[in-house]
Every structure is written in structure tokens, then in C-alpha cells.
Design a protein around this motif. Structure first.
Motif, PDB file in Angstrom:
ATOM      1  N   GLY A 274     -25.936  86.957  90.208  1.00 61.39           N
ATOM      2  CA  GLY A 274     -27.101  87.107  91.056  1.00 61.39           C
ATOM      3  C   GLY A 274     -28.275  86.220  90.732  1.00 61.39           C
ATOM      4  O   GLY A 274     -29.424  86.603  90.967  1.00 61.39           O
ATOM      5  N   CYS A 275     -28.038  85.014  90.184  1.00 58.86           N
ATOM      6  CA  CYS A 275     -29.109  84.037  89.961  1.00 58.86           C
ATOM      7  C   CYS A 275     -30.194  84.581  89.032  1.00 58.86           C
ATOM      8  O   CYS A 275     -31.382  84.597  89.376  1.00 58.86           O
ATOM      9  CB  CYS A 275     -29.716  83.575  91.276  1.00 58.86           C
ATOM     10  N   VAL A 276     -29.786  85.029  87.838  1.00 57.64           N
ATOM     11  CA  VAL A 276     -30.736  85.564  86.862  1.00 57.64           C
ATOM     12  C   VAL A 276     -31.019  84.529  85.783  1.00 57.64           C
ATOM     13  O   VAL A 276     -30.221  83.622  85.533  1.00 57.64           O
ATOM     14  CB  VAL A 276     -30.205  86.869  86.224  1.00 57.64           C
ATOM     15  N   ASN A 277     -32.168  84.681  85.114  1.00 57.44           N
ATOM     16  CA  ASN A 277     -32.559  83.765  84.061  1.00 57.44           C
ATOM     17  C   ASN A 277     -31.661  83.922  82.831  1.00 57.44           C
ATOM     18  O   ASN A 277     -31.224  85.035  82.500  1.00 57.44           O
ATOM     19  CB  ASN A 277     -34.010  84.016  83.647  1.00 57.44           C
ATOM     20  N   ASN A 278     -31.425  82.812  82.147  1.00 56.10           N
ATOM     21  CA  ASN A 278     -30.580  82.840  80.961  1.00 56.10           C
ATOM     22  C   ASN A 278     -31.091  83.821  79.909  1.00 56.10           C
ATOM     23  O   ASN A 278     -30.305  84.453  79.201  1.00 56.10           O
ATOM     24  CB  ASN A 278     -30.499  81.446  80.342  1.00 56.10           C
ATOM     25  N   SER A 279     -32.388  83.946  79.799  1.00 61.89           N
ATOM     26  CA  SER A 279     -32.964  84.802  78.762  1.00 61.89           C
ATOM     27  C   SER A 279     -32.599  86.270  78.939  1.00 61.89           C
ATOM     28  O   SER A 279     -32.708  87.068  78.007  1.00 61.89           O
ATOM     29  CB  SER A 279     -34.496  84.655  78.751  1.00 61.89           C
ATOM     30  N   LEU A 280     -32.154  86.630  80.148  1.00 59.36           N
ATOM     31  CA  LEU A 280     -31.786  88.021  80.417  1.00 59.36           C
ATOM     32  C   LEU A 280     -30.314  88.295  80.152  1.00 59.36           C
ATOM     33  O   LEU A 280     -29.882  89.445  80.227  1.00 59.36           O
ATOM     34  CB  LEU A 280     -32.106  88.373  81.876  1.00 59.36           C
ATOM     35  N   LEU A 281     -29.556  87.260  79.840  1.00 53.40           N
ATOM     36  CA  LEU A 281     -28.105  87.412  79.736  1.00 53.40           C
ATOM     37  C   LEU A 281     -27.644  87.506  78.291  1.00 53.40           C
ATOM     38  O   LEU A 281     -28.071  86.727  77.434  1.00 53.40           O
ATOM     39  CB  LEU A 281     -27.390  86.227  80.388  1.00 53.40           C
ATOM     40  N   ASP A 282     -26.788  88.461  78.007  1.00 49.60           N
ATOM     41  CA  ASP A 282     -26.018  88.458  76.770  1.00 49.60           C
ATOM     42  C   ASP A 282     -24.581  88.761  77.155  1.00 49.60           C
ATOM     43  O   ASP A 282     -24.153  89.911  77.198  1.00 49.60           O
ATOM     44  CB  ASP A 282     -26.539  89.489  75.773  1.00 49.60           C
ATOM     45  N   GLY A 283     -23.853  87.730  77.478  1.00 45.38           N
ATOM     46  CA  GLY A 283     -22.472  87.882  77.910  1.00 45.38           C
ATOM     47  C   GLY A 283     -22.144  86.888  79.004  1.00 45.38           C
ATOM     48  O   GLY A 283     -22.860  85.900  79.206  1.00 45.38           O
ATOM     49  N   PHE A 284     -21.063  87.137  79.725  1.00 46.15           N
ATOM     50  CA  PHE A 284     -20.553  86.158  80.677  1.00 46.15           C
ATOM     51  C   PHE A 284     -19.871  86.859  81.833  1.00 46.15           C
ATOM     52  O   PHE A 284     -19.500  88.038  81.768  1.00 46.15           O
ATOM     53  CB  PHE A 284     -19.533  85.236  79.997  1.00 46.15           C
TER      54      PHE A 284
END
Length: 495
Positions: A274-284
């Protein structure tokens, strides 16, 4: 297209080529490949310290994406004959034949939440049919490159963590009760059960087989227009997993600009989509997409993705309407905060992409723990939407710690074997003649194989279709990568 994914794909191919053992070819008398030179079918050259034989002269000459062993689509034009070196009796040949529709350790298993008696490993055989997007004059087989990765090509009879061939159902609505029995939880709104977007139907190609049909609603995009749900994978934590499923696009399917297909995922907190910022992601998440004309891509979210809305990696394959495909995805999670993860993709049992050097997680607590059954048109704007209801079919879904490639039954020959050449309505191309728009010609290459072309616009004399054409599948495909190189001749896939 992400530059990072292009480079990691190239590195993966280079690593694969370099790691091949026992493959040798005497390259002493071979000419070094050069971009821009004209190469005929059957001509052998050397490049990246390997020998390659040209299988499609018109594409070998293009260079760039077809540079042998380097370009992302080189396997469509060249056959890899092996590493340059001394040939020994034990040497074997790595083949990567052109596919015209285009073109791995165990952990302790636990039983799925589903009863094994209700969903047994599939024994069904899918009908093997001719694809309308195959080139009639070229063999459709693509030899797997996975022999260099022994663990990738291994197969096992180990029970799958999840396996569903839908034979336990009669044709009819995919009700809440059926969904819950199959997946172990009650479907949410986006799954499409309440709105009748999921149906058990008779296989369009096999009256003895049943499959899950997904309806994509007209003039709509996104998950609420088709089907989106998340299956929690049992038996974790998993750092390596295989996903395999069959998909068939209806014979009247319209590709529009593209849409999503299911894939594996693992994450803590925010879902990687959903087009989220990298800083919000932990995973794939490692889903797939079709794009214009059925062009296939791996669609990846990870903590260091280059594009906010996901990175593309080409599968060098096109999906066709009206035939079954088997998509197999092998995900190696790698170490937290390290660039040693990988995603390997197979279509119909043949390796079409290996993207390595990936950083797929920040934390050791992230594992491969989710199957994202997500299929819909989009994109986030209305120009991705289909003008009428569309349908696709899914079958033989399995998630396993070991390869299920030995269960692949799709693929086979893609037509053209019984065609009488030259085909009526095509004239022999002549170098002294100029041609008007839509003129149809044929040419025999150096191996005597017939190729059929249509003029895209007026074509001047001495413009050989063998050196000045692009595949019909590539026409008009500029996103997310440029495939249409503006050549004046189009090689027809179904003349």
C-alpha cells in the motif's frame, strides 16, 4: 523499475553462472560478444567468460536486455553452453532455451489447521493447452537454471504446511462455511465471500476438476473489488519456504495496466503493502503482478525498497489467456539487517528469475509467516480498472518447507508443431522492397525456422525483420520497464 532490483537480478544471474560446476566449453576460437553487432541463429560467441549460442537471431542482435548472461531477458535469445574452460568427460551443459510466452531446507513440520483428510495432496492433472502467446516457430521449453543451486531443485514427499486442490467442494458459491473450513478463520469483507466474488467452479479446461474462481468487478480497483485475505502459516518460525499455485486467466481476460497475484510475506507491525514509507516496515511481501499484455513481474516490498510503492523484478515471461500456469516462489529470508535474502521464481517448473542480495527484515523476530492471497486490478487510479467483470481461476495451492516442483503438470508444448509453412497470406520478405503499414511477411532464419512479421508502419527497403523486430507481446509495454523499443517490424506470436 528499481535500479537496486535490476542490479541484484544481474548479480544473481552472474553468481549463478559463476557457481555452475562441471560445465565447460572451449572458448579459445570464439569471438567476443559485442552489443550492436548482427548475430544469426546458431552463432556461438563468448561473454562473461561463458559460451552462448544464439537461438533467436533477431533478438540476439538487439543487445541491451538480450546481452548474453547479462541482460535481464538474455535467456529469451541465447542458450548458455557453459563456462569457458577445458571440457571434460563429466561436463554438462546448462541450457536456457527460449520460452516464447514469455519466460530451498526443512524445519520441523506441524499439521495445518485443516484436516489432511479434507485437503489431500493433489493428484489432479491440469490440461496442457496451447497458449496463444507462444511463437509458433520456436520451442517453448526453458531449461531450469536451478541445477547450480542443489537445494532449490530438490523435491520431497514431505507433507505440505498447507495444500488445497478444492476437490472437496462441489461447484457453487464459496460460502463462509467452505472458506472457514479451508483456511481456518472467518473471511473478512475484502475476501469477497459475502459479495459472491469467490466461487467453486468446474475447471474450464477439465470437466473432472474443480477450481476457485475470482471475480474482478467492473470499473473497480483494489482489494475490495476482487479478493484479499491473509493466511497465517503454521509451524514457524520459517526462514525458507516454498509457495506454489496454479492460475488461469479467463479466455476473455483484459490486462488493462495490471494487477496483483498472491505471494509469501513476513512482517511485524505494518503490513508491507500500500505505498508505505520504508521506516514503517519490518519485513517483506513477495507478491506477483501481471502488467500490460500479461507481462509478469515479482512485486517486492522490503525495508530498503527503492520505490515507495514497491520494486519490480521482471520474470521475462508473459501470461496468456485461457491456459493454466504454475507459479512457484522460493523465499530465503536471510539474516536480519543483512543483504543475503533471495526470492527465486519458477513458472511451469522452470526458473525464470532469482533476485538475491536482498535485505528482507530488520529484526530476528520476523519470519516467513503469512500467505497473502491478494488478487485485484491496480494500481491506485481508475485507469487500472477493467471495463467489465473479469475472471481468473486458482488451484493446487501449497505452502511447504520443501520443493513441490515435482508436482508441476502445466507447461508442455505451446503450439505450432503441425503448422504448414509458409502460412497463407504472408509474402516472403525481400530486401529490395519497401513495405506499407500492416504488410505481412515471413522470413526463414539460418536454421530454417519460419518467422512471421507485420509492418508497424511504412518500412523502407533493406530493413530485415530478423534484425529490426520486437515480439508482439512487447508492443505498447513501456511500464514499469520499457520493452517496446520502437522497431518497425512486429513478430507475430500467433500468425
Amino acid at each position: 523499475m528499481s535500479k537496486n532490483l535490476i542490479s541484484t537480478l544481474a548479480l544473481g544471474v552472474s553468481s549463478l553462472l559463476a557457481s555452475a560446476v562441471g560445465n565447460a566449453y572451449e572458448c579459445g576460437n570464439l569471438a567476443q560478444y559485442q552489443n550492436g553487432l548482427s548475430y544469426a541463429t546458431g552463432q556461438i560467441v563468448k561473454n562473461v567468460n561463458r559460451a552462448f549460442s544464439c537461438t533467436v537471431g533477431g533478438w540476439c542482435t538487439v543487445g541491451g536486455p538480450y546481452e548474453p548472461g547479462v541482460g535481464w531477458a538474455w535467456a529469451n535469445a541465447w542458450t548458455d553452453l557453459g563456462a569457458c574452460g577445458t571440457v571434460t568427460a563429466s561436463s554438462s551443459v546448462l541450457s536456457s532455451s527460449k520460452s516464447s510466452s514469455s519466460s530451498v531446507s526443512s524445519s520441523t513440520l506441524v499439521s495445518s489447521s485443516k484436516s489432511s483428510s479434507s485437503i489431500a495432496p493433489s493428484s489432479k492433472s491440469s490440461s496442457i493447452v496451447a497458449t496463444s502467446s507462444s511463437r509458433s516457430s520456436v520451442s517453448s521449453s526453458r531449461s531450469s537454471l536451478s541445477s547450480s543451486f542443489v537445494s532449490h531443485s530438490s523435491v520431497s514427499n514431505t507433507p505440505a504446511l498447507y495444500n488445497n486442490n478444492f476437490q472437496q467442494h462441489t461447484a457453487g458459491a464459496y460460502s463462509v462455511a467452505r472458506f472457514s473450513a479451508d483456511w481456518g478463520f472467518t473471511p473478512g469483507t475484502s475476501a469477497g465471500v459475502a459479495d459472491n466474488r469467490l466461487t467453486i467452479v468446474v475447471d474450464p479446461l477439465d470437466a473432472n476438476n474443480r477450481a476457485l474462481r475470482v471475480t474482478y468487478k467492473a470499473n473497480q480497483i483494489g482489494g475490495s473489488s476482487a479478493s484479499v485475505f491473509t493466511y497465517p502459516i503454521p509451524g514457524g518460525p520459517h526462514t525458507q519456504l516454498w509457495l506454489q499455485y496454479k492460475v488461469l486467466f479467463d479466455s476473455n481476460f483484459t490486462w488493462v495496466k495490471g494487477g496483483k497475484l498472491p505471494g509469501l510475506a513476513g512482517y511485524n507491525g505494518t503490513k508491507p503493502t500500500g505505498c508505505v514509507n520504508n521506516s514503517l516496515l519490518d519485513g517483506f511481501s513477495a507478491r506477483f503482478m501481471w502488467r500490460e499484455n500479461g507481462n509478469g513481474f515479482l512485486y517486492l516490498y522490503n525495508p530498503v525498497k527503492q520505490e515507495e510503492c514497491g520494486d519490480y523484478s521482471p520474470l521475462a515471461s508473459f501470461f496468456s489467456k485461457g491456459r493454466w500456469y504454475t507459479i512457484t516462489s522460493f523465499v530465503e529470508l536471510g539474516t536480519a539487517n543483512q543483504y543475503n535474502g533471495a526470492v527465486t521464481t519458477y513458472i511451469d517448473g522452470k526458473e525464470v528469475s532469482r533476485v538475491s542480495g536482498l535485505m528482507l527484515r530488520n529484526s530476528v523476530s520476523v519470519s516467513i509467516d503469512k500467505f497473502l492471497f491478494e488478487t485485484f486490478f491496480g494500481g491506485s487510479t481508475s485507469d487500472w480498472a477493467p471495463a467489465s467483470d473479469q475472471y481468473s481461476y486458482f488451484d493446487d495451492i501449497s505452502i511447504s518447507t520443501t520443493s513441490r516442483l515435482n508436482e508441476v503438470t502445466t507447461g508442455g508444448t505451446n503450439g505450432g508443431g503441425s503448422v504448414s509453412h509458409p502460412i497463407s497470406g504472408y509474402n516472403l520478405w525481400q530486401s529490395t522492397i519497401s513495405y506499407s503499414q500492416n504488410a505481412k511477411v515471413y522470413v526463414q532464419d539460418g536454421s530454417g525456422i519460419y518467422h512471421y512479421y507485420q509492418a508497424r508502419w511504412g518500412v523502407s527497403a533493406n530493413k530485415s525483420p530478423l534484425q529490426n523486430s520486437l515480439p508482439e507481446n512487447y508492443v505498447g509495454v513501456y511500464s514499469p520497464v520499457r520493452l517496446d523499443n520502437g522497431q518497425p517490424w512486429v513478430e507475430l506470436v500467433n500468425p
